[in-house]
Design a protein around this motif. Structure first.
Motif, PDB file in Angstrom:
ATOM      1  N   ALA A 111       0.829  -1.208   0.000  1.00  0.00           N
ATOM      2  CA  ALA A 111       0.000   0.000   0.000  1.00  0.00           C
ATOM      3  C   ALA A 111       0.859   1.252   0.000  1.00  0.00           C
ATOM      4  CB  ALA A 111      -0.934  -0.013   1.202  1.00  0.00           C
ATOM      5  N   ASP A 112       1.877   1.278   0.841  1.00  0.00           N
ATOM      6  CA  ASP A 112       2.758   2.450   0.908  1.00  0.00           C
ATOM      7  C   ASP A 112       3.423   2.711  -0.431  1.00  0.00           C
ATOM      8  OD1 ASP A 112       2.133   2.824   3.558  1.00  0.00           O
ATOM      9  OD2 ASP A 112       3.999   1.983   4.345  1.00  0.00           O
ATOM     10  N   GLU A 113       3.948   1.649  -1.042  1.00  0.00           N
ATOM     11  CA  GLU A 113       4.650   1.813  -2.324  1.00  0.00           C
ATOM     12  C   GLU A 113       3.692   2.205  -3.443  1.00  0.00           C
ATOM     13  OE1 GLU A 113       6.542  -1.920  -2.888  1.00  0.00           O
ATOM     14  OE2 GLU A 113       8.175  -1.521  -1.461  1.00  0.00           O
ATOM     15  N   SER A 114       2.494   1.644  -3.427  1.00  0.00           N
ATOM     16  CA  SER A 114       1.549   1.894  -4.517  1.00  0.00           C
ATOM     17  C   SER A 114       0.922   3.275  -4.427  1.00  0.00           C
ATOM     18  CB  SER A 114       0.457   0.818  -4.507  1.00  0.00           C
ATOM     19  OG  SER A 114       1.012  -0.468  -4.626  1.00  0.00           O
ATOM     20  N   ILE A 115       0.607   3.711  -3.223  1.00  0.00           N
ATOM     21  CA  ILE A 115      -0.010   5.032  -3.043  1.00  0.00           C
ATOM     22  C   ILE A 115       1.046   6.123  -3.095  1.00  0.00           C
ATOM     23  CG2 ILE A 115      -1.381   6.464  -1.462  1.00  0.00           C
ATOM     24  CD1 ILE A 115      -2.607   3.847  -0.401  1.00  0.00           C
ATOM     25  N   GLY A 116       2.264   5.796  -2.655  1.00  0.00           N
ATOM     26  CA  GLY A 116       3.344   6.771  -2.678  1.00  0.00           C
ATOM     27  C   GLY A 116       3.530   7.513  -1.379  1.00  0.00           C
ATOM     28  N   THR A 117       2.668   7.256  -0.414  1.00  0.00           N
ATOM     29  CA  THR A 117       2.762   7.900   0.893  1.00  0.00           C
ATOM     30  C   THR A 117       1.977   7.063   1.890  1.00  0.00           C
ATOM     31  OG1 THR A 117       2.431   9.983   2.096  1.00  0.00           O
ATOM     32  CG2 THR A 117       0.713   9.340   0.529  1.00  0.00           C
ATOM     33  N   ARG A 118       2.191   7.305   3.153  1.00  0.00           N
ATOM     34  CA  ARG A 118       1.416   6.614   4.179  1.00  0.00           C
ATOM     35  C   ARG A 118       0.079   7.334   4.366  1.00  0.00           C
ATOM     36  NH1 ARG A 118       2.419   3.319   8.563  1.00  0.00           N
ATOM     37  NH2 ARG A 118       3.600   2.144   7.001  1.00  0.00           N
ATOM     38  N   VAL A 119      -0.998   6.614   4.240  1.00  0.00           N
ATOM     39  CA  VAL A 119      -2.341   7.158   4.459  1.00  0.00           C
ATOM     40  C   VAL A 119      -2.913   6.518   5.719  1.00  0.00           C
ATOM     41  CG1 VAL A 119      -2.736   7.589   1.998  1.00  0.00           C
ATOM     42  CG2 VAL A 119      -3.395   5.379   2.994  1.00  0.00           C
ATOM     43  N   PRO A 120      -3.984   7.066   6.284  1.00  0.00           N
ATOM     44  CA  PRO A 120      -4.586   6.470   7.479  1.00  0.00           C
ATOM     45  C   PRO A 120      -4.970   5.011   7.246  1.00  0.00           C
ATOM     46  CG  PRO A 120      -5.469   8.653   7.120  1.00  0.00           C
ATOM     47  CD  PRO A 120      -4.641   8.334   5.917  1.00  0.00           C
ATOM     48  N   MET A 121      -4.681   4.175   8.244  1.00  0.00           N
ATOM     49  CA  MET A 121      -5.009   2.753   8.155  1.00  0.00           C
ATOM     50  C   MET A 121      -5.694   2.296   9.436  1.00  0.00           C
ATOM     51  SD  MET A 121      -1.827   0.831   6.256  1.00  0.00           S
ATOM     52  CE  MET A 121      -1.070   1.501   4.764  1.00  0.00           C
ATOM     53  N   VAL A 122      -6.683   1.431   9.257  1.00  0.00           N
ATOM     54  CA  VAL A 122      -7.336   0.757  10.372  1.00  0.00           C
ATOM     55  C   VAL A 122      -7.133  -0.733  10.165  1.00  0.00           C
ATOM     56  CG1 VAL A 122      -9.513   0.259  11.525  1.00  0.00           C
ATOM     57  CG2 VAL A 122      -9.052   2.578  10.705  1.00  0.00           C
ATOM     58  N   CYS A 123      -6.563  -1.394  11.172  1.00  0.00           N
ATOM     59  CA  CYS A 123      -6.352  -2.839  11.109  1.00  0.00           C
ATOM     60  C   CYS A 123      -7.552  -3.529  11.754  1.00  0.00           C
ATOM     61  CB  CYS A 123      -5.066  -3.216  11.824  1.00  0.00           C
ATOM     62  SG  CYS A 123      -4.688  -4.981  11.767  1.00  0.00           S
ATOM     63  N   VAL A 124      -8.121  -4.508  11.061  1.00  0.00           N
ATOM     64  CA  VAL A 124      -9.350  -5.159  11.509  1.00  0.00           C
ATOM     65  C   VAL A 124      -9.136  -6.666  11.607  1.00  0.00           C
ATOM     66  CG1 VAL A 124     -11.775  -5.600  10.991  1.00  0.00           C
ATOM     67  CG2 VAL A 124     -10.777  -3.367  10.463  1.00  0.00           C
ATOM     68  N   GLY A 125      -9.378  -7.221  12.791  1.00  0.00           N
ATOM     69  CA  GLY A 125      -9.401  -8.666  12.966  1.00  0.00           C
ATOM     70  C   GLY A 125     -10.802  -9.176  12.718  1.00  0.00           C
ATOM     71  N   ASN A 126     -10.994  -9.921  11.631  1.00  0.00           N
ATOM     72  CA  ASN A 126     -12.335 -10.356  11.221  1.00  0.00           C
ATOM     73  C   ASN A 126     -12.593 -11.801  11.633  1.00  0.00           C
ATOM     74  OD1 ASN A 126     -14.854 -10.034   9.905  1.00  0.00           O
ATOM     75  ND2 ASN A 126     -14.067 -11.037   8.069  1.00  0.00           N
ATOM     76  N   LYS A 127     -13.857 -12.201  11.557  1.00  0.00           N
ATOM     77  CA  LYS A 127     -14.352 -13.553  11.862  1.00  0.00           C
ATOM     78  C   LYS A 127     -14.269 -13.870  13.355  1.00  0.00           C
ATOM     79  CE  LYS A 127     -13.154 -15.245   7.251  1.00  0.00           C
ATOM     80  NZ  LYS A 127     -12.575 -16.336   6.451  1.00  0.00           N
ATOM     81  N   THR A 128     -14.568 -12.894  14.194  1.00  0.00           N
ATOM     82  CA  THR A 128     -14.540 -13.117  15.637  1.00  0.00           C
ATOM     83  C   THR A 128     -15.646 -14.051  16.103  1.00  0.00           C
ATOM     84  OG1 THR A 128     -15.839 -11.089  15.945  1.00  0.00           O
ATOM     85  CG2 THR A 128     -13.439 -10.904  16.113  1.00  0.00           C
ATOM     86  N   ASP A 129     -16.611 -14.351  15.233  1.00  0.00           N
ATOM     87  CA  ASP A 129     -17.685 -15.277  15.602  1.00  0.00           C
ATOM     88  C   ASP A 129     -17.235 -16.731  15.558  1.00  0.00           C
ATOM     89  OD1 ASP A 129     -18.758 -16.343  12.611  1.00  0.00           O
ATOM     90  OD2 ASP A 129     -17.822 -14.367  12.639  1.00  0.00           O
ATOM     91  N   LEU A 130     -16.069 -16.988  14.944  1.00  0.00           N
ATOM     92  CA  LEU A 130     -15.616 -18.365  14.786  1.00  0.00           C
ATOM     93  C   LEU A 130     -14.819 -18.836  16.007  1.00  0.00           C
ATOM     94  CD1 LEU A 130     -14.423 -18.349  11.064  1.00  0.00           C
ATOM     95  CD2 LEU A 130     -16.605 -19.138  11.970  1.00  0.00           C
ATOM     96  N   PRO A 131     -14.861 -20.137  16.290  1.00  0.00           N
ATOM     97  CA  PRO A 131     -14.037 -20.684  17.373  1.00  0.00           C
ATOM     98  C   PRO A 131     -12.587 -20.838  16.913  1.00  0.00           C
ATOM     99  CG  PRO A 131     -15.282 -22.433  16.334  1.00  0.00           C
ATOM    100  CD  PRO A 131     -15.737 -21.146  15.682  1.00  0.00           C
ATOM    101  N   ASP A 132     -11.754 -21.383  17.788  1.00  0.00           N
ATOM    102  CA  ASP A 132     -10.356 -21.688  17.457  1.00  0.00           C
ATOM    103  C   ASP A 132      -9.581 -20.448  17.036  1.00  0.00           C
ATOM    104  OD1 ASP A 132     -10.910 -24.407  17.923  1.00  0.00           O
ATOM    105  OD2 ASP A 132     -11.617 -24.652  15.865  1.00  0.00           O
ATOM    106  N   ARG A 133      -9.700 -19.423  17.835  1.00  0.00           N
ATOM    107  CA  ARG A 133      -8.981 -18.194  17.553  1.00  0.00           C
ATOM    108  C   ARG A 133      -7.478 -18.438  17.614  1.00  0.00           C
ATOM    109  NH1 ARG A 133     -10.680 -12.271  18.803  1.00  0.00           N
ATOM    110  NH2 ARG A 133      -8.778 -11.191  18.214  1.00  0.00           N
ATOM    111  N   ALA A 134      -6.738 -17.878  16.631  1.00  0.00           N
ATOM    112  CA  ALA A 134      -5.295 -18.095  16.555  1.00  0.00           C
ATOM    113  C   ALA A 134      -4.483 -16.837  16.845  1.00  0.00           C
ATOM    114  CB  ALA A 134      -4.926 -18.633  15.172  1.00  0.00           C
TER     115      ALA A 134
END
Length: 768
Positions: free
Chosen positions: A691-714
């Motif tokens: 993303a940094d290389e393609s956009i050319g600069t650092r833009v705001p980012m939100v990191c999201v952990g998805n599938k919290t409804d599933l068991p066996d969290r890793a």
């Protein structure tokens, strides 16, 4: 559509039991290779008006499987065959897996062989280790799965030997877990479909699907037209099942039971850039199916009249169209035409200067023996303000066998990449049903005062300031052709399907106009003006007061960042009185990125529609979804309308060379991983770098952990939060299935992008 006709037969090729098509001679066109129960390997040139016999070789035992591929990774194609032991040969000693090449002398020369019990049930050649080199996958009559490796000196060695519970009758590959490395899929006599991952010189079984009958054929392809692979499975009871990778496992998508199926192939056969399903049956037919609205619909059938021993799909005639090759018992090899009616192409002249005309040409070929009138289409491109196109509207009337072309003026206005979307050409057939074909997307790169163009699947190279011109590579791109499909709302998808696929009882012309209007909605409406701009309304931005520093109440949480909690807990504010419900002040392009199968598309669909969808439907639309959201910063009296253009690059997971183009103009990024798959978390750094290389600069980012409804969290929440904040990102979690956190992630990023844009604008004002 009527039944496809038999193009030709090869009378001397009787009882063909294995077929393959590929460039064995190295002359740039494909040859037809066959093998029979008589143990004779034959090679033909079918690229001329008459079939030319090239070579043959008696391998000494019945030939059961053929693949044409670069087996020794030297850049040239070899013939890999699986056979049974011949008379007088000893099982486990005789080479039942053999590799041949076409020698300059015109003979088929044995390069290497390897013993595999009494006979080889199936052969497949592809890269399953991730080292970008082909391996040979072999199913043995001794209930083994073997992986062989062959080097450029033609030394053939056994890389892995894995004992199975029962004999593997069919072998295929499919990227099940979404890591861009193929997994091995075996169909077994014990009524199971098994998925294996190759890791560290071993085979790990990662999934087993129990079926009511032994699996006898498997094939993978893109039947939904969304650049993801589906798996077709035929069982001994004559049923067809289509599986799709969902949450890193195979999920049954649709099926047809008891249709007398024997064997399946999945290939594109009609220029609509969606694969069709070709099935050989026990009642001597070749049936063609398409997938529509989660149902398999039969679209054509050919009665062969004899027991079918083998089928294959490939371009044996060298005309750019694939045919179906059929081997029959005690009869000649038959070659059946595909489902093509009209074929469109879009070509762009090699290069030009910025601001000058770039010549394009749309050509359409009627390859049928019937007239095709009223073919219409329209050229769409993005970013809209980077290029002028004339004409945009296309119209064609074609006599049988006729071709016509329209020249198009393309005038680049700015440097950067312009994507000419797939040109969708539509017409109504004799049954008043709307038909469509599409061209691939074309990428036009303007850089350093010049422009080059190529299919988007072959990303244009950076331009050097020389007088040389760009020519697309002669060989087929390893990525295949790129088609501009993606996602829109279910309502829009259903409308598209209704217009494009349902037999029309009303005026066909009105139906065609409705379909054209739909394409305007999908391809053009949301990109007018500053569709790729960072912000939509600079004047409105400048008129607003600069926000004061916001004091955020500290909230300690291991599950999400403090600012995320603060934004989520705010009471929503009303829009400014008199504001139209659909008005907005800013438009931000947002990328949703991460490993395959982490739920990116499902998250965006859930956000836009409010519905959790596992039932994918074919779309003809764009690569992004658009939705209006409201943010309620504490320093503002009223809410602020933000239109988000959410781009999901999941459909381009196999197109690494192309993907970077789609980051252009992005103002923010949602970085998604699957909390049950640790690898999807550890690979995030790679996506941040891209993303940094393609956009050319650092833009705001939100990191999201998805599938919290599933068991066996890793991946523990506190670990993911700590990593995200160390990188300068916000962290939160979501479940596309329950909807928890889905809207919040977009609202949070919208506010962060809004603040960043305001800050940027304020800095510009101070500099002036």
């Amino acid at each position: 559509m009527g039944s496809p006709k038999v193009l030709f037969e090869i009378e001397d090729d009787q009882s063909t039991s294995a077929i393959a098509v590929g460039d064995v001679t190295g002359n740039g066109t494909a040859e037809l290779c066959t093998g029979g129960r008589d143990g004779v390997l034959r090679l033909y040139d079918a690229n001329k008006s008459e079939i030319s016999f090239l070579a043959q070789h008696d391998v000494g035992g019945s030939i059961l499987s053929i693949k044409i591929a670069d087996a020794n990774n030297d850049g040239q194609m070899e013939l890999v065959i699986g056979r049974a032991v011949g008379a007088g040969e000893k099982p486990g000693v005789a080479g039942t897996i053999q590799v041949y090449r076409y020698a300059p002398s015109g003979q088929l020369e044995l390069l290497a062989e390897h013993p595999v019990d009494r006979f080889v049930t199936a052969v497949y050649v592809t890269d399953v280790t991730g080292d970008e080199k082909n391996e040979i996958l072999v199913g043995g009559s001794d209930s083994t799965l073997r992986i062989l490796q062959m080097d450029t000196t033609n030394k053939l060695t056994e890389f892995v030997k894995h004992k199975l519970d029962d004999m593997p009758i069919a072998i295929g590959t499919c990227d099940v877990i979404g890591d861009e490395i193929e997994e091995i899929v075996t169909g077994n006599r014990d009524r199971t479909l098994r998925v294996f991952k190759v890791r560290n010189h071993s085979v790990e079984q990662i999934e087993v699907i129990e079926l009511p009958s032994p699996v006898i054929s498997v094939a993978a392809g893109d039947v939904l037209g969304d650049r993801k692979m589906e798996l077709g499975v035929v069982t001994h009871d004559g049923s067809i099942r289509i599986y799709r990778n969902e949450e890193s496992k195979l999920d049954l998508f649709t099926k047809l039971e008891n249709v007398k199926a024997l064997s399946v192939r999945i290939e594109e056969l009609n220029a609509d850039h969606q694969d069709e399903i070709v099935v050989a049956t026990s009642d001597f037919k070749i049936n063609f199916y398409s997938l529509h609205m989660a149902d398999l619909n039969q679209i054509a059938s050919v009665d062969i009249g004899k027991k079918i021993l083998a089928i294959n799909v490939g371009d044996a005639g060298g005309d750019g169209r694939k045919e179906v090759q059929v081997g029959v018992s005690e009869g000649p090899l038959k070659v059946i035409e595909g489902l093509y009616k009209i074929i469109p192409t879009f070509e762009v002249s090699p290069q030009t200067k910025t601001g000058a005309e770039l010549k394009g040409k749309v050509t359409i070929y009627n390859v049928s023996d019937q007239p095709v009138n009223g073919v219409s289409g329209k050229i769409y491109w993005f970013p809209k303000d980077h290029m002028d196109v004339n004409p945009q509207q296309l119209r064609f009337d074609l006599a049988p066998g006729e071709s016509k072309c329209v020249e198009v003026q393309l005038v680049p206005k700015e440097e950067g990449t312009v994507i000419v979307r797939p040109i969708v050409l539509m017409w109504t057939d004799s049954n008043e049903q709307v038909r469509q074909v599409t061209t691939p997307e074309t990428a036009i790169l303007v850089e350093k005062g010049a422009a080059v163009a190529a299919p988007a699947a072959v990303a244009p190279v950076p331009i050097e300031p020389t007088e040389t011109t760009y020519e697309p590579p002669a060989e087929e791109s390893p990525f295949g052709q790129v088609v501009g499909t993606g996602f829109v709302s279910p309502e829009m998808r259903d409308k598209a399907s209704e217009i494009l696929h349902t037999t029309m009882s009303e005026d066909a012309a009105d139906s065609l106009k409705a379909a054209e209007a739909l394409l305007d909605q999908l391809f053009g409406a949301e990109e007018t003006g500053a569709a790729l701009s960072e912000i939509d309304n600079i004047e409105a931005l400048a008129a607003e007061p600069t926000p004061e520093e916001v004091v955020v109440t500290a909230v300690v949480s291991d599950v999400e960042s403090q600012l995320v909690t603060e934004i989520k807990s705010r009471r929503p504010k009303a829009p400014r009185p008199g504001t139209a419900p659909d008005s907005y002040q800013f438009l931000f392009k947002t990328m949703v990125i991460g490993e395959g199968a982490v739920g990116k598309t499902t998250l965006v669909n859930r956000y836009v529609t409010g519905v959790f969808e596992r039932d994918y439907k074919t779309t003809i639309g764009s690569q992004f979804a658009v939705k209006l959201t409201q943010i309620s910063p504490p320093e503002k009296e009223y809410s602020t309308g933000i239109k988000l253009q959410a781009w999901d690059v999941a459909g381009q997971a196999r197109f690494k060379a192309v993907r970077k183009m789609y980051y252009s103009g992005a103002a923010g990024v949602i970085l998604v991983f699957d909390v049950t798959r640790r690898r999807s978390f550890t690979e995030l750094a790679k996506w941040v770098q891209e993303a940094d290389e393609s956009i050319g600069t650092r833009v705001p980012m939100v990191c999201v952990g998805n599938k919290t409804d599933l068991p066996d969290r890793a991946v523990p929440s506190d670990e993911a939060k700590r990593w995200s904040e160390d990188q300068g990102f916000l962290y939160m979690e979501s479940s596309a299935k329950t909807g928890e956190g889905v809207a919040d992630m977009f609202t949070v990023l919208a506010e962060v992008m809004w603040r960043e844009a305001r800050k940027h604008q304020e800095e510009k004002k101070r500099e002036m």
